[in-house]
Write a protein that holds these residues in place. Structure first.
Motif, PDB file in Angstrom:
ATOM      1  N   LEU A 179       1.708   1.866   5.809  1.00  0.00           N
ATOM      2  CA  LEU A 179       0.805   0.734   5.698  1.00  0.00           C
ATOM      3  C   LEU A 179       0.123   0.749   4.337  1.00  0.00           C
ATOM      4  O   LEU A 179      -0.138   1.816   3.785  1.00  0.00           O
ATOM      5  CB  LEU A 179      -0.265   0.797   6.793  1.00  0.00           C
ATOM      6  CG  LEU A 179       0.226   0.998   8.226  1.00  0.00           C
ATOM      7  CD1 LEU A 179      -0.958   1.142   9.177  1.00  0.00           C
ATOM      8  CD2 LEU A 179       1.126  -0.151   8.649  1.00  0.00           C
ATOM      9  N   THR A 180      -0.193  -0.431   3.830  1.00  0.00           N
ATOM     10  CA  THR A 180      -0.976  -0.543   2.609  1.00  0.00           C
ATOM     11  C   THR A 180      -1.913  -1.732   2.749  1.00  0.00           C
ATOM     12  O   THR A 180      -1.669  -2.630   3.546  1.00  0.00           O
ATOM     13  CB  THR A 180      -0.076  -0.690   1.356  1.00  0.00           C
ATOM     14  OG1 THR A 180      -0.877  -0.540   0.189  1.00  0.00           O
ATOM     15  CG2 THR A 180       0.645  -2.015   1.311  1.00  0.00           C
ATOM     16  N   GLY A 181      -2.996  -1.717   1.983  1.00  0.00           N
ATOM     17  CA  GLY A 181      -3.947  -2.813   2.019  1.00  0.00           C
ATOM     18  C   GLY A 181      -4.603  -2.983   3.373  1.00  0.00           C
ATOM     19  O   GLY A 181      -4.882  -4.101   3.788  1.00  0.00           O
ATOM     20  N   VAL A 182      -4.878  -1.884   4.055  1.00  0.00           N
ATOM     21  CA  VAL A 182      -5.440  -1.945   5.404  1.00  0.00           C
ATOM     22  C   VAL A 182      -6.897  -2.430   5.328  1.00  0.00           C
ATOM     23  O   VAL A 182      -7.724  -1.779   4.698  1.00  0.00           O
ATOM     24  CB  VAL A 182      -5.365  -0.572   6.104  1.00  0.00           C
ATOM     25  CG1 VAL A 182      -5.928  -0.649   7.510  1.00  0.00           C
ATOM     26  CG2 VAL A 182      -3.937  -0.055   6.112  1.00  0.00           C
ATOM     27  N   PRO A 183      -7.202  -3.575   5.960  1.00  0.00           N
ATOM     28  CA  PRO A 183      -8.583  -4.066   5.948  1.00  0.00           C
ATOM     29  C   PRO A 183      -9.518  -3.087   6.670  1.00  0.00           C
ATOM     30  O   PRO A 183      -9.088  -2.368   7.583  1.00  0.00           O
ATOM     31  CB  PRO A 183      -8.508  -5.391   6.721  1.00  0.00           C
ATOM     32  CG  PRO A 183      -7.067  -5.767   6.739  1.00  0.00           C
ATOM     33  CD  PRO A 183      -6.303  -4.480   6.668  1.00  0.00           C
ATOM     34  N   PRO A 184     -10.804  -3.058   6.305  1.00  0.00           N
ATOM     35  CA  PRO A 184     -11.748  -2.093   6.900  1.00  0.00           C
ATOM     36  C   PRO A 184     -11.801  -2.123   8.431  1.00  0.00           C
ATOM     37  O   PRO A 184     -11.814  -1.067   9.054  1.00  0.00           O
ATOM     38  CB  PRO A 184     -13.098  -2.501   6.303  1.00  0.00           C
ATOM     39  CG  PRO A 184     -12.745  -3.165   5.003  1.00  0.00           C
ATOM     40  CD  PRO A 184     -11.430  -3.848   5.242  1.00  0.00           C
ATOM     41  N   PRO A 216       1.423   6.677   7.702  1.00  0.00           N
ATOM     42  CA  PRO A 216       1.040   6.956   6.324  1.00  0.00           C
ATOM     43  C   PRO A 216       0.399   5.698   5.726  1.00  0.00           C
ATOM     44  O   PRO A 216       0.871   4.593   5.952  1.00  0.00           O
ATOM     45  CB  PRO A 216       2.360   7.266   5.619  1.00  0.00           C
ATOM     46  CG  PRO A 216       3.372   7.467   6.699  1.00  0.00           C
ATOM     47  CD  PRO A 216       2.863   6.761   7.912  1.00  0.00           C
ATOM     48  N   VAL A 217      -0.703   5.885   5.013  1.00  0.00           N
ATOM     49  CA  VAL A 217      -1.372   4.769   4.354  1.00  0.00           C
ATOM     50  C   VAL A 217      -1.247   4.968   2.860  1.00  0.00           C
ATOM     51  O   VAL A 217      -1.609   6.000   2.320  1.00  0.00           O
ATOM     52  CB  VAL A 217      -2.849   4.667   4.773  1.00  0.00           C
ATOM     53  CG1 VAL A 217      -3.544   3.549   4.018  1.00  0.00           C
ATOM     54  CG2 VAL A 217      -2.963   4.448   6.276  1.00  0.00           C
ATOM     55  N   MET A 218      -0.693   3.940   2.203  1.00  0.00           N
ATOM     56  CA  MET A 218      -0.493   3.996   0.755  1.00  0.00           C
ATOM     57  C   MET A 218      -1.599   3.202   0.082  1.00  0.00           C
ATOM     58  O   MET A 218      -2.070   2.204   0.625  1.00  0.00           O
ATOM     59  CB  MET A 218       0.878   3.416   0.408  1.00  0.00           C
ATOM     60  CG  MET A 218       2.014   4.127   1.133  1.00  0.00           C
ATOM     61  SD  MET A 218       3.588   3.337   0.859  1.00  0.00           S
ATOM     62  CE  MET A 218       3.886   3.844  -0.820  1.00  0.00           C
ATOM     63  N   ALA A 219      -1.976   3.626  -1.100  1.00  0.00           N
ATOM     64  CA  ALA A 219      -3.031   2.910  -1.849  1.00  0.00           C
ATOM     65  C   ALA A 219      -2.554   1.580  -2.343  1.00  0.00           C
ATOM     66  O   ALA A 219      -1.426   1.295  -2.504  1.00  0.00           O
ATOM     67  CB  ALA A 219      -3.483   3.754  -3.022  1.00  0.00           C
TER      68      ALA A 219
END
Length: 107
Positions: free
Chosen positions: A83-88, A104-107
């Motif tokens: 995932l990327t750009g995950v909103p708060p 995994p969360v990418m910047a």
């Protein structure tokens, strides 16, 4: 909910990630369509499928279920779902459910 698929560019390495941009609400009205589109994306994906969530305005429990289900289909194929750009708000939902350790969360 809008899905815009961006497959690896022609001539790019097979290891270049496949990027899918999502926007709008992921709710009871959109999860079935999203599931179908993401399964299709898996069929055309490289070994890394990245979902850009930066334009997602809402994600309900059904949306989280779709992500978990697609990840379950991706793993046996050797595809990592990131995932990327995950909103708060969605990051909080992932953290509360413990799924922040699963994706995994990418910047």
């Amino acid at each position: 909910m809008t899905v815009i698929d961006t497959a690896p560019l022609a001539g790019m390495s097979a290891s270049a990630p496949t990027l899918v941009h999502l926007s709008g609400d992921i709710d009871i009205f959109t999860t079935a369509r999203l599931r179908k589109r993401l399964i299709t994306a898996l069929d055309h994906s490289t070994d890394l499928l990245v979902l850009d969530l930066s334009r997602v305005t809402f994600c309900g429990a059904g949306g989280i279920g779709v992500l978990v289900g697609v990840q379950g289909r991706a793993r046996p194929r050797g595809i990592t779902l990131a995932l990327t750009g995950v909103p708060p708000r969605m990051a909080r939902l992932l953290r509360i459910t413990g799924l922040d350790h699963r994706f995994p969360v990418m910047a």
